[in-house]
Design a protein around this motif. Structure first.
Motif, short mmCIF file in Angstrom:
data_model
loop_
_atom_site.label_atom_id
_atom_site.label_comp_id
_atom_site.label_asym_id
_atom_site.label_seq_id
_atom_site.Cartn_x
_atom_site.Cartn_y
_atom_site.Cartn_z
N HIS A 532 -1.76 -10.87 12.63
CA HIS A 532 -2.98 -10.08 12.77
C HIS A 532 -3.24 -9.69 14.23
CE1 HIS A 532 -4.46 -9.58 8.81
NE2 HIS A 532 -4.63 -10.86 8.55
N GLY A 533 -2.74 -10.50 15.14
CA GLY A 533 -2.88 -10.12 16.54
C GLY A 533 -2.00 -8.95 16.91
N PHE A 534 -1.07 -8.60 16.02
CA PHE A 534 -0.13 -7.52 16.27
C PHE A 534 -0.10 -6.51 15.12
CE2 PHE A 534 1.41 -11.20 18.64
CZ PHE A 534 1.57 -10.67 19.91
N ASP A 535 -1.17 -6.49 14.30
CA ASP A 535 -1.19 -5.49 13.22
C ASP A 535 -1.76 -4.18 13.75
OD1 ASP A 535 -4.01 -5.54 13.11
OD2 ASP A 535 -4.07 -6.95 11.43
N ASP A 536 -2.02 -3.22 12.87
CA ASP A 536 -2.40 -1.88 13.33
C ASP A 536 -3.74 -1.87 14.06
OD1 ASP A 536 -3.55 -2.43 10.71
OD2 ASP A 536 -4.25 -0.36 10.71
N ASN A 585 -5.98 0.83 3.67
CA ASN A 585 -7.05 -0.15 3.86
C ASN A 585 -6.50 -1.57 3.95
OD1 ASN A 585 -9.85 -0.90 4.06
ND2 ASN A 585 -9.74 -1.63 1.95
N SER A 586 -5.40 -1.85 3.25
CA SER A 586 -4.81 -3.19 3.26
C SER A 586 -3.69 -3.31 4.29
CB SER A 586 -4.26 -3.53 1.86
OG SER A 586 -3.25 -2.61 1.47
N LEU A 587 -3.55 -2.33 5.16
CA LEU A 587 -2.39 -2.30 6.06
C LEU A 587 -2.32 -3.52 6.97
CD1 LEU A 587 0.08 -0.87 7.17
CD2 LEU A 587 -1.43 0.52 8.61
N GLY A 588 -3.45 -3.93 7.53
CA GLY A 588 -3.42 -5.08 8.43
C GLY A 588 -2.91 -6.33 7.73
N GLU A 589 -3.36 -6.54 6.49
CA GLU A 589 -2.92 -7.71 5.73
C GLU A 589 -1.44 -7.59 5.35
OE1 GLU A 589 -4.78 -10.23 5.58
OE2 GLU A 589 -6.63 -9.27 6.25
N GLN A 645 -10.87 -5.50 -6.42
CA GLN A 645 -9.99 -5.78 -5.29
C GLN A 645 -9.36 -4.49 -4.76
OE1 GLN A 645 -9.61 -8.61 -3.77
NE2 GLN A 645 -7.99 -8.01 -2.34
N LEU A 646 -8.95 -3.62 -5.65
CA LEU A 646 -8.34 -2.35 -5.24
C LEU A 646 -9.31 -1.47 -4.47
CD1 LEU A 646 -6.34 -1.40 -8.48
CD2 LEU A 646 -5.44 -2.44 -6.39
N LYS A 647 -10.56 -1.46 -4.92
CA LYS A 647 -11.54 -0.55 -4.33
C LYS A 647 -12.27 -1.14 -3.13
CE LYS A 647 -10.78 2.69 -7.32
NZ LYS A 647 -10.11 3.96 -6.90
N GLY A 648 -12.51 -2.44 -3.16
CA GLY A 648 -13.34 -3.03 -2.12
C GLY A 648 -12.67 -4.06 -1.25
N GLY A 649 -11.47 -4.52 -1.61
CA GLY A 649 -10.82 -5.58 -0.86
C GLY A 649 -9.90 -5.06 0.23
N THR A 650 -9.66 -5.89 1.22
CA THR A 650 -8.73 -5.52 2.29
C THR A 650 -7.32 -6.07 2.04
OG1 THR A 650 -9.39 -7.46 3.58
CG2 THR A 650 -10.56 -5.40 4.02
N HIS A 651 -7.16 -6.90 1.03
CA HIS A 651 -5.85 -7.46 0.69
C HIS A 651 -5.28 -6.77 -0.55
CE1 HIS A 651 -7.89 -10.70 2.91
NE2 HIS A 651 -6.69 -11.11 3.28
N ALA A 652 -3.98 -6.62 -0.59
CA ALA A 652 -3.33 -6.22 -1.83
C ALA A 652 -3.44 -7.38 -2.81
CB ALA A 652 -1.86 -5.87 -1.57
N PRO A 653 -3.47 -7.12 -4.11
CA PRO A 653 -3.47 -8.21 -5.09
C PRO A 653 -2.25 -9.11 -4.90
CG PRO A 653 -4.02 -6.13 -6.14
CD PRO A 653 -3.57 -5.80 -4.74
#
Length: 690
Positions: A532-536, A585-589, A645-653
Motif C-alpha cells: 500500500h505504500g507503493f500502490d497507485d 476503485n479496487s486498484l490499490g488493494e 461489495q462491488l458497488k461500495g467496497g474498495t476490495h475485490a471479492p
C-alpha cells in the motif's frame, strides 16, 4: 547464523517491518525442517487439503480448486452475509471477548476500565429495559430536530450530527495534514446517504429499482415509530433528497484519487470559496478550532450547499428524524431493531437472522471510538504474549529485504526513483499486536442502566479528546484498530503498517505450520500492507509521509501503465450478471495483493537458502505457498452482500483476490497451467509491478 524456526519468525511478518536503517538487513532465517510435523491447526502442515476440489483444474478456477469442496458444502450461517477466514477468526475473537467480559462482570474490586466494560455490556444486554423505553432514549434528539425552524438551526443540527447520531450532507472529520504529517487537519466532504453507494440511487436496473422500493417502505415504517404524519409521502421526499445528494457526489474511484482530494485552504477563505453555507455555526458544534482544512470533494461540496439551500427545511427535518431512529435502532426496542434489520439485514445484505445480542454488544464496544482499547488491553494479556512482538520482527525484516531486492531488480524503474523507493521502504514503521501506549479513559462516564446515554457520552468523550489535541503534534502512538480486530492497515501519513493481535492466527499465521504456508498467508498479508505504500495512491507520499512526487516522470508513467493493466484485468471479473468488479476503485488493494504475493514468494525463496523445499503429503513448497494464499481468501457470500461489495467496497471479492497468482510465473510452473486454461495469461500480459 542464529538458528530460528521460520514459522515462529513468521508471526512477526504480519506486522510491518520494524523501522530499521537502510542497509541493515537481517539474514533470512533457515528453512523449516525444524517445524514439528502434525501439530499445525489446519491439516497436517497448515492447509486444509480436503477443502480442495481436485476435479477442477487450478488454471481454470484456482479459487474453486483450492477451496471448492468447502465452498460447495458449507452452509452460510443465518446471521451472516459472508463467511471466510476473517469471519472465522472474528468469531473466535468474539467468543474470547465474551468470556473476558463475563469474567470481569463476575469479578470484584474492578478497576475503572473494567467497571466501564461490565456496565456497558450490562446496559446493552438489558433487552427488557430497551423495550420499555421504546424511543425515549433519543427523545431529546428528536425534539431538537422538531425545533429546527430556519437555516441557522438546520446548520447547527448538521454540525452536531456526530453527537446526536444523526446525519448531515456535509461531513467533517479530523485526520492528518497530508503536507505535514506532524499536524492534524480537518477534512470536509460530502456524505448523507442511507444506501451503500450512489449507484443504488442512480442505476435503473430492476435490481436497484426493487431496492429503492423496499427502502421507501422501510423509511415509512421507521417514521411511523415517531408518529410522523403522512410517512409514505415523506419517505418519497427523503429518497428524492438523497438522490439529489447522490447525483452530486463523485464516484468512489474519483474520491480515492489523492491528487483530486487534496485541496487545502485556511479557514478564513472557506466562506468565500464555498459560500452559501454558515460555516461558523457548523464548526461551532464540532468543538474544533479548524485553523486550516482540506476539502476532499470541492465541486460536490459546492453542489450540496446548493441542495441544502433549495430543499425545504421540513424535508431536511424528516430526513434527519428517519436517520436518527435508524442509526440508533440497535440500542432501542426489539420492534425498532427488527424493522431496521428487515431492510438493512435481509433486503440489502441477504442476512436471514440478526446476530445474537451478545455479539452485537461486543461489536458496539469494540471500536476505537468505544471501549475497544479497554477490552483490548485485557485481550492481549490473555491471548497475545508480549514475546510475539519480537518473534514477528524477524519475519517483517525478511519481507523488507525481499522487497528491497525486488526494487533493485525492477527493469521499469530508474535509479533516481529507486533511491527514493528504498528510502521509503527503510522508513516503514511496524506496529505489532497492540499499542505501546494505551487509550486513557479518564473522565468517561458509563452507566449500567443507560445504554443510549453511554453511546452519546462516548461520542462526546472521544470528540473532546480529539479536539483537545487538534493543535498539538500528531500522536504517532495512536492505533486505528483495537488488538482484537481481525484486520490490518497501512497509514500513509506515518508510513506505518499495523497488524492487530487477532489476525495472527491460522490460516494467516501458525507457528507450527510449514513456512511456505506462513509466507503464503501472513507473509503475503504483510507484503500487501507494505504494498500500500507503493500502490497507485500510497506511492504519492514519500518516506516521511508527505504527499509529494518522488518519481521521475518516465518512471511514474511506466508505473501507471502497469496499474492500468491491472485495473483492466480485475474489471473483467463479473460476479453477478451485469455487475463487474470495479478495477479502478479496487486498484490499490489489487496492487497490494499482486505485489504482496510477489514479495512473500521472494522472501520464501530466500528462506530456503538455495535448498529444495520438501514435498509434504504430495504437495510441493510452491504449491503450499499458493494454496495458503487462496485459502486465506476462501469465502462465501450472499448475492446482496456481493453486490454491496462491488458497488461500495474498495476490495475485490475474495474469490477474485484468490486469483492474484495468475500474474506470477511460479504459479504457472507449480500447477502446470497451460495456454488453454481459463486463467492463463501470456507472459507479457502478467502484471508485474513490485
Amino acid at each position: 547464523m542464529k538458528k530460528t524456526i521460520i514459522s515462529a519468525a513468521m508471526a512477526s511478518i504480519f506486522l510491518m517491518s520494524a523501522c530499521s536503517k537502510q542497509g541493515e538487513q537481517q539474514q533470512i532465517n533457515e528453512t523449516v525442517a525444524e517445524v514439528p510435523r502434525g501439530s499445525a491447526e489446519l491439516g497436517s502442515f497448515g492447509v486444509e487439503l480436503d477443502a480442495r476440489d481436485e476435479s477442477i483444474q487450478p488454471g481454470d478456477d484456482f479459487f474453486k480448486y483450492a477451496g471448492g469442496t468447502w465452498y460447495d458444502n458449507f452452509e452460510m450461517p443465518s446471521d451472516k452475509t459472508r463467511y471466510g477466514a476473517f469471519d472465522k477468526l472474528a468469531e473466535r475473537s468474539e467468543t474470547q471477548i465474551k468470556e473476558l467480559i463475563e469474567d470481569i462482570s463476575n469479578g470484584k474490586n474492578l478497576n475503572p476500565e473494567q467497571q466501564m466494560i461490565a456496565d456497558f455490556y450490562s446496559a446493552y444486554m438489558d433487552v427488557d429495559a430497551a423495550n420499555a423505553k421504546d424511543l425515549k432514549p433519543i427523545s431529546s434528539i428528536l425534539e431538537k430536530i422538531r425545533g429546527i425552524n430556519n437555516k441557522r438551526s438546520l446548520t447547527a443540527a448538521f454540525g452536531s450530527a456526530w453527537r446526536d447520531g444523526s446525519i448531515s450532507p456535509i461531513v467533517a472529520s479530523m485526520g492528518f495534514n497530508r503536507l505535514d504529517p506532524n499536524q492534524y487537519q480537518m477534512s470536509v466532504g460530502v456524505g448523507g446517504l442511507g444506501l451503500p453507494d450512489r449507484s443504488y440511487y442512480l442505476e435503473d436496473t430492476d435490481r436497484f429499482v426493487e431496492i429503492r422500493k423496499a427502502y421507501l417502505a422501510h423509511i415509512e415504517q421507521m417514521l411511523g415509530f415517531a408518529k410522523i404524519a403522512d410517512p409514505a409521502q415523506k419517505a418519497q421526499q427523503i429518497l428524492a433528497l438523497e438522490t439529489k445528494i447522490a447525483e452530486v457526489q463523485w464516484p468512489r474511484e474519483k474520491r480515492r484519487d489523492r491528487d483530486l482530494s487534496l485541496n487545502q485552504l485556511q479557514r478564513e477563505y472557506l466562506t468565500d470559496t464555498y459560500n452559501g453555507f454558515d460555516w461558523d455555526t457548523y464548526f461551532a458544534q464540532t468543538e474544533y478550532q479548524v485553523p486550516h482544512l482540506n476539502v476532499s470533494q470541492p465541486q460536490p461540496v459546492k453542489d450540496v450547499i446548493r441542495v441544502i439551500k433549495e430543499q425545504p427545511i421540513a424535508v431536511w427535518k424528516d430526513y434527519m428524524t428517519y436517520h436518527t431512529i435508524s442509526n440508533h435502532a440497535s440500542f432501542l426496542s426489539d420492534e425498532i431493531f427488527a424493522a431496521n434489520f428487515d431492510f438493512f439485514g435481509k433486503t440489502l445484505s441477504g442476512q436471514q437472522e440478526p446476530r445474537p445480542r451478545w455479539k452485537r454488544a461486543i461489536a458496539a464496544m469494540s471500536g476505537t471510538q468505544s471501549l475497544g482499547f479497554a477490552i483490548g488491553k485485557t485481550y492481549v494479556e490473555k491471548h497475545f504474549p508480549a514475546s510475539s512482538k519480537s518473534q514477528m520482527a524477524d519475519l517483517v525484516e525478511n519481507l523488507r529485504k525481499a522487497l528491497g531486492e525486488r526494487i533493485d531488480g525492477l527493469d521499469w524503474m530508474g535509479q533516481e526513483t529507486k533511491v527514493n523507493a528504498q528510502a521509503k521502504l527503510a522508513s516503514f514503521v511496524p506496529k505489532i499486536g497492540y499499542p505501546d501506549v494505551w487509550q486513557d479513559f479518564t473522565g468517561l462516564d458509563i452507566k449500567a442502566d443507560d445504554l443510549v446515554g453511554n453511546v452519546v457520552r462516548m461520542r462526546e468523550f472521544f470528540r473532546a479528546d480529539s479536539a483537545n489535541k487538534e493543535l498539538q503534534k500528531t500522536d504517532r502512538n495512536r492505533w486505528g484498530m483495537a488488538p482484537q480486530r481481525v484486520n490490518a492497515y497501512y497509514n500513509s501519513s506515518f508510513n506505518e503498517i499495523v497488524f492487530p493481535a487477532a489476525i495472527l492466527q491460522p490460516p494467516f499465521f501458525d507457528p507450527n505450520a510449514d513456512p511456505a504456508v506462513n509466507y503464503g498467508g501472513i507473509g503475503a498479508v504483510i507484503g500487501h500492507e507494505m504494498g500500500h505504500g507503493f500502490d497507485d495512491q500510497g506511492s504519492k507520499s514519500d518516506a516521511n509521509g508527505i504527499q509529494q512526487n518522488w518519481w521521475t516522470d518516465q518512471d511514474r508513467a511506466a508505473f501507471e501503465s502497469k496499474a492500468d493493466a491491472l485495473a483492466a484485468q480485475y474489471s473483467a471479473y463479473e460476479p453477478i450478471e451485469g455487475n463487474f468488479v470495479n478495477g479502478r476503485n479496487s486498484l490499490g488493494e489489487n496492487i497490494g495483493d499482486v505485489g504482496g504475493l510477489a514479495m512473500a514468494y521472494h522472501a520464501y525463496q530466500l528462506s530456503l537458502n538455495g535448498k529444495e523445499a520438501p514435498v509434504i503429503d504430495g504437495v510441493t513448497g510452491d504449491q503450499r505457498f499458493f494454496l495458503a494464499w487462496a485459502q486465506v481468501w476462501r469465502e462465501k457470500r450472499t448475492e446482496q452482500s456481493m453486490l454491496s461489495q462491488l458497488k461500495g467496497g474498495t476490495h475485490a471479492p475474495g474469490r477474485y483476490r484468490a486469483l492474484a497468482p495468475r500474474n506470477h510465473d511460479a504459479w504457472y510452473k507449480a500447477f502446470n497451467v497451460q495456454p488453454e486454461d481459463a486463467l492463463y495469461l501470456a507472459p507479457e500480459d502478467r502484471v508485474r509491478i513490485w
